[in-house]
Design a protein around this motif. Structure first.
Motif, PDB file in Angstrom:
ATOM      1  N   LEU A   1       0.834  -1.208   0.000  1.00  0.00           N
ATOM      2  CA  LEU A   1       0.000   0.000   0.000  1.00  0.00           C
ATOM      3  C   LEU A   1       0.869   1.258   0.000  1.00  0.00           C
ATOM      4  O   LEU A   1       0.557   2.251  -0.668  1.00  0.00           O
ATOM      5  N   VAL A   2       1.955   1.221   0.766  1.00  0.00           N
ATOM      6  CA  VAL A   2       2.869   2.366   0.835  1.00  0.00           C
ATOM      7  C   VAL A   2       3.500   2.627  -0.532  1.00  0.00           C
ATOM      8  O   VAL A   2       3.561   3.780  -0.994  1.00  0.00           O
TER       9      VAL A   2
ATOM     10  N   ARG B   1       1.032   4.227  -2.813  1.00  0.00           N
ATOM     11  CA  ARG B   1       0.817   5.643  -2.506  1.00  0.00           C
ATOM     12  C   ARG B   1       1.975   6.488  -3.051  1.00  0.00           C
ATOM     13  O   ARG B   1       1.768   7.564  -3.610  1.00  0.00           O
TER      14      ARG B   1
ATOM     15  N   SER C   1       1.612   6.796  -6.817  1.00  0.00           N
ATOM     16  CA  SER C   1       0.519   7.679  -7.232  1.00  0.00           C
ATOM     17  C   SER C   1       0.894   9.142  -7.040  1.00  0.00           C
ATOM     18  O   SER C   1       0.458  10.013  -7.795  1.00  0.00           O
ATOM     19  N   ALA C   2       1.735   9.422  -6.049  1.00  0.00           N
ATOM     20  CA  ALA C   2       2.123  10.808  -5.771  1.00  0.00           C
ATOM     21  C   ALA C   2       3.333  11.248  -6.587  1.00  0.00           C
ATOM     22  O   ALA C   2       3.421  12.407  -7.007  1.00  0.00           O
TER      23      ALA C   2
ATOM     24  N   VAL D   1       3.422  13.875  -0.290  1.00  0.00           N
ATOM     25  CA  VAL D   1       2.750  12.568  -0.323  1.00  0.00           C
ATOM     26  C   VAL D   1       1.759  12.535   0.841  1.00  0.00           C
ATOM     27  O   VAL D   1       2.149  12.690   1.997  1.00  0.00           O
ATOM     28  N   GLU D   2       0.497  12.337   0.525  1.00  0.00           N
ATOM     29  CA  GLU D   2      -0.534  12.345   1.565  1.00  0.00           C
ATOM     30  C   GLU D   2      -0.362  11.161   2.506  1.00  0.00           C
ATOM     31  O   GLU D   2       0.034  10.069   2.093  1.00  0.00           O
ATOM     32  N   THR D   3      -0.691  11.399   3.767  1.00  0.00           N
ATOM     33  CA  THR D   3      -0.658  10.336   4.767  1.00  0.00           C
ATOM     34  C   THR D   3      -1.579   9.197   4.342  1.00  0.00           C
ATOM     35  O   THR D   3      -2.667   9.422   3.821  1.00  0.00           O
ATOM     36  N   LEU D   4      -1.112   7.969   4.546  1.00  0.00           N
ATOM     37  CA  LEU D   4      -1.851   6.773   4.127  1.00  0.00           C
ATOM     38  C   LEU D   4      -2.579   6.176   5.319  1.00  0.00           C
ATOM     39  O   LEU D   4      -1.942   5.745   6.291  1.00  0.00           O
TER      40      LEU D   4
END
Length: 200
Positions: A8-9, A12, A15-16, A142-145
Motif C-alpha cells: 500500500l505504501v 501511494r 501515485s504521488a 505525499v498524503e498520509t496513508l
C-alpha cells in the motif's frame, strides 16, 4: 501484514511521485530490509528534481523507547522522503544514509517525528555540506496513508538537509525558528550544494 502495508505504501508513493526509476535495498543486523526508491520529477521547472523515498520503515510501528515491550500493531508509522535538484551532485549515494535513518526505529528504538534532527555522522553524499536532516511536517508532497484499524496511518516525512552550523543553531533555537530563517532568506532547500543560511 507487513508485506500488505508496504504494498500500500509503495502504491501511494507511485501515485504521488510517478513510477520509480531505480531502487536499492539495505539490510541491517537486527532489522528488516529497507529499500530506497528513486523518482525523477521533471514537471516543476527547468531543473529536474530527484526524490528518494524509503520503503520498509513503516512495516512495523515505531515504539516508545521507554516502553518495556514494543507493541507489534499500534504506534506511529512513517517513511522518509528527500527531494534534491538533479544533476548537481552525486546524490544517489544518499541511499545508504537514508536506509540507516529508516532502520533506526528498529535498531535503536527511536521514534522519528516532525521537528527532530537526524545525524548520519558523515556527508549525505560525496562532497555534501550536510551530515544531518531536519524532519518536516508530513502531508504536503505525499498524503498520509490511512490503514485499517487498529493500525496507525503511515506518514511520509520530508527531510530537509542541514549544514552543521544550521544543526547547531537549531539545537538552541528550535526547528520552527530555523525554518523561519530559511523562509526569510528564500533558501533553496533542494539545492544539494547550498551553503548555510545566515544565522545571527
Amino acid at each position: 501484514m507487513a508485506a500488505d502495508v508496504l504494498a500500500l505504501v509503495e502504491a501511494r508513493l507511485s501515485s504521488a511521485l510517478g513510477e520509480s526509476d531505480a531502487r536499492a535495498g539495505v539490510t541491517f543486523l537486527g532489522a528488516e530490509r529497507i529499500e530506497v526508491l528513486r523518482f525523477l520529477d521533471t514537471r516543476e521547472d527547468a531543473t529536474p528534481l530527484v526524490r528518494y523515498a524509503t520503503l520498509g520503515m513503516s512495516a512495523a510501528p515505531m515504539a516508545d523507547p521507554s516502553a518495556f515491550l514494543a507493541d507489534p500493531v499500534e504506534g506511529p508509522r512513517a517513511e522518509l522522503v528527500l527531494s534534491v535538484r538533479a544533476g548537481r551532485a552525486d546524490t544517489d549515494k544518499v541511499l545508504r544514509p537514508l536506509a540507516v535513518l529508516a532502520a533506526s526505529p528498529q535498531v535503536e528504538g527511536v521514534v522519528i517525528a516532525p521537528g527532530a534532527s537526524l545525524d548520519v555522522g558523515e556527508p549525505l553524499w560525496p562532497g555534501a555540506p550536510f551530515t544531518s536532516v531536519l524532519v518536516a511536517e508530513p502531508g504536503g508532497l505525499v498524503e498520509t496513508l490511512d490503514l485499517d484499524p487498529p493500525l496507525d496511518p503511515v506518514a511520509f516525512l520530508p527531510l530537509l538537509p542541514m549544514t552543521p552550523h544550521e544543526a547547531a543553531w537549531k539545537r538552541v533555537h528550535g526547528a520552527q525558528a530555523l525554518q523561519e530563517k530559511w523562509l526569510a532568506h528564500g533558501t533553496d532547500l533542494r539545492d544539494p550544494l547550498r551553503g548555510s543560511v545566515p544565522l545571527d
